[in-house]
Design an enzyme around this catalytic site. Structure first.
Site, PDB file in Angstrom:
ATOM      1  N   SER A 134       0.063 121.600  50.213  1.00  0.00           N
ATOM      2  CA  SER A 134      -0.086 122.747  49.320  1.00  0.00           C
ATOM      3  C   SER A 134      -0.068 124.050  50.116  1.00  0.00           C
ATOM      4  O   SER A 134       0.874 124.314  50.851  1.00  0.00           O
ATOM      5  CB  SER A 134      -1.363 122.584  48.486  1.00  0.00           C
ATOM      6  OG  SER A 134      -1.376 123.467  47.388  1.00  0.00           O
TER       7      SER A 134
ATOM      8  N   ASP B 248       2.536 118.970  43.789  1.00  0.00           N
ATOM      9  CA  ASP B 248       1.595 119.377  44.833  1.00  0.00           C
ATOM     10  C   ASP B 248       1.030 118.160  45.564  1.00  0.00           C
ATOM     11  O   ASP B 248       0.529 117.218  44.949  1.00  0.00           O
ATOM     12  CB  ASP B 248       0.457 120.187  44.200  1.00  0.00           C
ATOM     13  CG  ASP B 248      -0.410 120.876  45.226  1.00  0.00           C
ATOM     14  OD1 ASP B 248      -1.149 120.176  45.941  1.00  0.00           O
ATOM     15  OD2 ASP B 248      -0.343 122.117  45.316  1.00  0.00           O
TER      16      ASP B 248
END
Length: 755
Positions: free
Chosen positions: A59, A208
Site C-alpha cells: 500500500s 491493496d
C-alpha cells in the site's frame, strides 16, 4: 595459548566477513496517509549510513518503497511527501497549466450521484469505482517511467531490488509483484477497496496488498533471504489485548481502512529491527498532516538508531550511494513516446481518444499530460488508466471501458426560507465517433421549479467543436419566497414562467477559452401588478416571446460554483432580441397592449480570486451591461425584464427593484478566511450603479451617481453534500434590507430566458 589465539582470530575474521556482507531488507507496511512516516524512516537511515539492499512494501509502503527502488533519494522522497503536489494528487487537484477551463457547464446542486455501467439495456451494473484517482495515476506513472525503462521490467534490476504486495480477492491470496511496470505494481498495491479502483495485471484485478498482508516480512524473507530485516509498521498491529482507554479513539479511523489486514510483527527474529511508529492519533486519510507524520517516522527511527547500528555493522558511504543512484537514473529526464495505444474501445472510439494527443510526433510527458487532462475534463473518461511499455519503441497506453455510462444525480438545497428545492438529474453518455450526452433534470420547490432536457455532441479534434440543443422551462413564485415583511407598495411579480429552446455551437479556442454562437426561441409569461391600474386587486398577465441570437466568449477556472477562493471566470456576450409582447388586463375597461420590441445587449462579467496567505483569500467581481431595450407595454412589464445584478447567494430569490437597470456597472469584493480545510468565514460587499433607469413618465434617462450597496457575511462548512452555511445579508433596496439565510447545499438556479 597459540591455538586459543588462532581460534579467536578466526572468529574475528568470520564476524568481520559476516558484518561486511550483511544484507538488509526494508519492509514498509500499509497505513494510508500514515505511510508518509516511511519517508522519515528512510531519511534517518540514510543520514546514519545504514544500507538498504532490498525493499518490500504494501500500500503506501509500496509507494514510498517504490520511489526508493526507482532511485529517488531520501531527501527527494521527503520533499515529495511533504509537498503540495502530493496533496493535489490525492485530492484530484489538477495543476493550473494542465487544467481545462473553457467548458460551459449547467448548474449542478447535487449531493451525490449513482453511476451505472450499461453493458446492455437489460444488464445494468453498479459502478463502484470512484473518480478521484485520475490525477494520482498520471503523476505516479510519470514518477516511475524512467525506472521501468531502465530495469526493463525486472524489479531485481532497479536501484535496489523491490517487491510490491497486492491482493487477489477472487482467490483470496497475496500477489507478489516482481516485474512489469513499476507504476502498475505500486498503484495496484494501494488500491484500497471503494477508494481507488483496482489495477489489472496479467489479466487479474489486483487490490491493496494490505487486505491479506499489511506487514510483508514473510515476503522479504522468502524473496531475498536477508541477514537483517528492518520492519516499519505505521498501521494497526495484531493485539491479543483489548485496547482499554483507546477503543473510542481507534473507532474514529476510517471504516474502509478497517477492512485491511493488521500488521503482525511476530515474524521478525531477534536479529531484526522492529520500528513501530506510533500514529494512533492520526487518521489513515490525514494527508494534510504530512509534515507531522513524517517527523514522527524520522524521530522514531533516530530513537532506535543505537539498536539498528548494533545489529547492522555494515555501512554505506554517501559518496558511493550518490554515485550508484546517479548511474541508475541517468535517463530519467529523457523519455519520449513514439506511439499511443488505446484498449477497451473500438476503432472509432480509439480515434476519438487519440485526437486529444498530437500523435504525429513523439511526445514527452508534458505533452502526454496535456492530452490526458483534456480527456478527463469530461467525466466519461475519468476511468481511463494510463500506462506504458518500453520494448523496441516507447508506447504510452490508455485502457478503459467503452460502455455507455448512466448517472443519476440527487440533491437540492435546504434553507431557512421558503426557497428550498429538490434536484434530480438523469444523465447518459456514450461514445461513438463523437461523444454524446443526453440529460433531463428537474428542480422541485415552492419558490422555484424547473424542467429541462439537453444534449451535447462533442467532436473531438485539435479544435474541438460541440453542438448543444436544449429545452428549459422555469417557474418562479416570488411571493412564496420571501420571509421579509411585505409592504403595501409591493409591486413584485407574483409569478414568472419562462420557456426557452436553444441551439449552442461552441468552439474551443485553447485550454482556457471557448467561443460560441447561440440561437434561442423564448416564450415568457409574468403575472404582475401593473402601475396602469394601481387600485386593482387582481394581477395582469404579460406575455413576451421571440428570438435571440448571441455570440460569447467564456472561461471558468473557479474552484467552487458558489463560494470560490481560487481561479477566475469571464463571460462576455453580445446579443440581439426580436420579440412580440402582449399585456392582458383583467379589467374590461382597459384594452390589451401589444408591442413588437427589438433590442441589443452587451454583457460582461469577470471574477478573479487569489490567495493573500495560506488561510486568507481575496476576490473581486466586475460586471457591466448595456442594452437598448425599449419601453414595453407598462412600467412594471418593462422593469421586470431589465438586466439585473445578483450580488450574493440569495439575490435571485428576491425581486430587487433598485438592482435592475437598462444599463449598469457593478463591483464586488470578497474576503475569505479558512480556519481549517472545511471551515471558513466569508465577507463580501457589492456596489451597483445604474446608468440608465426607467422613469414612469419620462421613459429611460441617465441616472445620477448614487450607487446601491449590498453586504454579506457568512460561516461556511464544507460537507459531503455541499456547503452548510449561515449568512447575514443586507441590501440597499426599498423593500428588502436585513435578512438571515441558513442553508445546506448549493443554492443554484437555471438562468431566466432573457439573462
Amino acid at each position: 595459548m597459540m591455538i586459543y589465539r588462532l581460534i579467536l582470530s578466526m572468529l574475528l575474521v568470520i564476524h568481520s566477513l559476516q558484518s561486511y556482507g550483511q544484507s538488509v531488507a526494508l519492509v514498509l507496511s500499509g497505513g494510508g496517509a500514515k505511510g508518509i512516516a516511511h519517508a522519515g524512516v528512510i531519511q534517518a537511515l540514510e543520514e546514519n549510513n545504514i544500507p538498504i539492499d532490498f525493499v518490500v512494501g504494501t500500500s503506501m509502503g509500496s509507494v514510498v518503497g517504490g520511489h526508493y527502488a526507482a532511485g529517488y533519494s531520501a531527501q527527494e522522497i521527503s520533499d515529495l511527501a511533504l509537498s503540495q503536489d502530493m496533496q493535489d494528487w490525492v485530492n484530484g487537484t489538477i495543476e493550473e497549466k494542465y487544467s481545462v477551463s473553457y467548458q460551459m457547464k449547467y448548474p449542478d446542486p447535487s449531493w451525490f450521484s449513482i453511476k451505472l455501467k450499461l453493458d446492455s439495456i437489460l444488464n445494468p451494473t453498479l459502478d463502484i469505482n470512484l473518480d478521484s484517482d485520475y490525477n494520482l495515476n498520471i503523476q505516479l506513472s510519470e514518477q516511475f517511467a524512467a525506472a521501468t525503462k531502465k530495469s526493463k521490467g525486472d524489479f531485481d534490476l532497479l536501484f535496489v531490488p523491490f517487491r510490491s504486495v497486492g491482493a487477489n480477492i477472487f482467490q483470496e491470496r497475496v500477489e507478489v509483484l516482481d516485474s512489469g511496470s513499476l507504476f502498475e505494481a505500486v498503484r495496484a498495491s494501494m488500491s484500497v477497496p471503494f477508494i481507488y479502483r483496482p489495477v489489472r495485471i496479467d489479466g487479474k484485478l489486483i487490490f491493496d496488498g494490505g487486505i491479506f498482508d499489511n506487514f510483508p516480512v514473510d515476503i522479504a524473507q522468502k524473496e531475498f533471504k536477508p541477514d537483517v530485516i528492518i520492519g516499519v509498521n505505521v498501521g494497526d498491529k495484531v493485539s491479543e489485548r483489548y485496547p482499554y482507554g483507546q477503543d473510542e479513539k481507534l473507532m474514529t479511523e476510517s471504516v474502509i481502512f478497517m477492512l485491511l489486514d493488521k500488521s503482525d510483527p511476530s515474524l521478525l527474529s531477534n536479529n531484526d529491527v522492529f520500528i513501530d511508529v506510533d500514529l494512533t492519533r492520526y487518521s489513515a486519510t490525514a494527508f494534510d498532516m504530512a509534515d507531522s507524520i513524517y517527523q514522527i517516522g524520522y524521530q522514531s527511527t533516530l530513537n532506535q538508531m543505537e539498536e539498528i547500528k548494533s545489529k547492522i555493522k555494515r555501512r554505506s558511504t554517501p559518496e558511493n550511494l550518490i554515485k550508484s543512484r546517479n548511474e541508475f537514473r541517468y535517463e530519467k529526464e529523457n523519455i519520449r513516446f513514439d506511439a499511443i495505444t488505446v484498449s477497451g474501445f473500438n476503432s472509432k472510439q480509439s480515434n476519438y481518444i487519440k485526437k486529444s494527443f498530437n500523435s504525429k510526433k513523439t511526445l514527452d510527458y508534458h505533452q502526454i499530460k496535456k492530452g490526458y487532462f483534456s480527456l478527463i475534463s469530461d467525466d466519461f473518461f475519468v476511468n481511463l488508466f494510463p500506462s506504458y511499455e518500453f520494448q523496441d519503441r516507447n508506447i504510452f497506453k490508455l485502457s478503459g471501458s467503452q460502455n455507455s455510462k448512466l448517472k443519476s444525480k440527487i440533491g437540492g438545497s435546504i434553507t431557512s426560507r421558503h426557497i428550498s428545492y429538490f434536484f434530480l438529474e438523469m444523465n447518459l453518455k456514450r461514445l461513438t465517433g463523437i461523444l454524446q450526452e443526453y440529460a433531463v433534470q428537474a428542480y422541485l420547490g415552492r419558490f422555484y421549479s424547473s424542467f429541462g432536457a439537453r444534449a451535447n455532441f462533442n467532436i473531438n479534434s485539435q479544435s474541438t467543436w460541440s453542438i448543444q440543443p436544449s429545452v428549459l422551462f422555469n417557474k418562479w413564485d416570488y411571493l412564496s419566497a420571501s420571509d421579509y415583511l411585505l409592504l403595501t407598495e409591493q409591486v413584485s411579480p407574483l409569478r414568472r414562467k419562462d420557456f426557452n429552446t436553444s441551439l449552442n455551437m461552441n468552439r474551443k479556442l485553447n485550454r482556457s477559452y471557448s467561443a460560441g454562437l447561440i440561437y434561442s426561441y423564448f416564450r415568457n409569461e409574468d403575472e404582475l401588478h401593473s402601475s396602469l391600474n394601481p387600485l386593482s386587486t387582481s394581477f395582469e398577465t404579460f406575455q413576451l416571446n421571440g428570438h435571440k441570437g448571441e455570440v460569447y466568449l467564456f472561461h471558468n477556472s473557479l474552484n467552487d460554483v458558489e463560494f470560490p477562493t481560487q481561479g477566475s471566470r469571464l463571460h462576455a456576450r453580445a446579443g440581439y432580441y426580436m420579440g412580440g409582447s402582449k399585456l392582458n388586463f383583467k379589467s374590461d375597461t382597459i384594452s390589451d397592449i401589444k408591442n413588437k420590441p427589438n433590442w441589443w445587449k452587451l454583457h460582461l462579467r469577470y471574477d478573479k480570486y487569489w490567495s493573500l496567505s495560506k488561510n486568507l483569500q481575496s476576490g473581486t467581481t466586475v460586471e457591466s451591461c448595456f442594452t437598448s431595450i425599449p419601453f414595453i407595454a407598462s412600467t412594471m412589464a418593462t422593469e421586470i425584464n431589465l438586466p439585473a445584478y445578483y450580488p450574493i447567494q440569495d439575490s435571485r430569490t428576491l425581486f430587487l427593484k433598485d438592482w435592475r437597470a437598462r444599463s449598469f456597472v457593478a463591483l464586488g469584493g470578497v474576503l475569505s478566511y479558512s480556519f481549517s480545510k472545511n471551515l471558513k468565514v466569508r465577507m463580501e460587499g457589492h456596489a451597483f450603479q445604474a446608468i440608465q433607469i426607467l422613469n414612469e413618465t419620462e421613459g429611460f434617462n441617465l441616472n445620477r451617481f448614487s450607487p446601491k450597496y449590498a453586504l454579506s457575511t457568512g460561516l461556511i462548512l464544507d460537507t459531503i453534500i455541499g456547503p452548510a452555511s449561515a449568512h447575514l445579508n443586507y441590501y440597499e433596496d426599498p423593500l428588502y434590507h436585513w435578512g438571515v439565510l441558513i442553508k445546506i447545499g448549493h443554492l443554484q438556479f437555471n438562468h431566466h430566458s432573457l439573462d
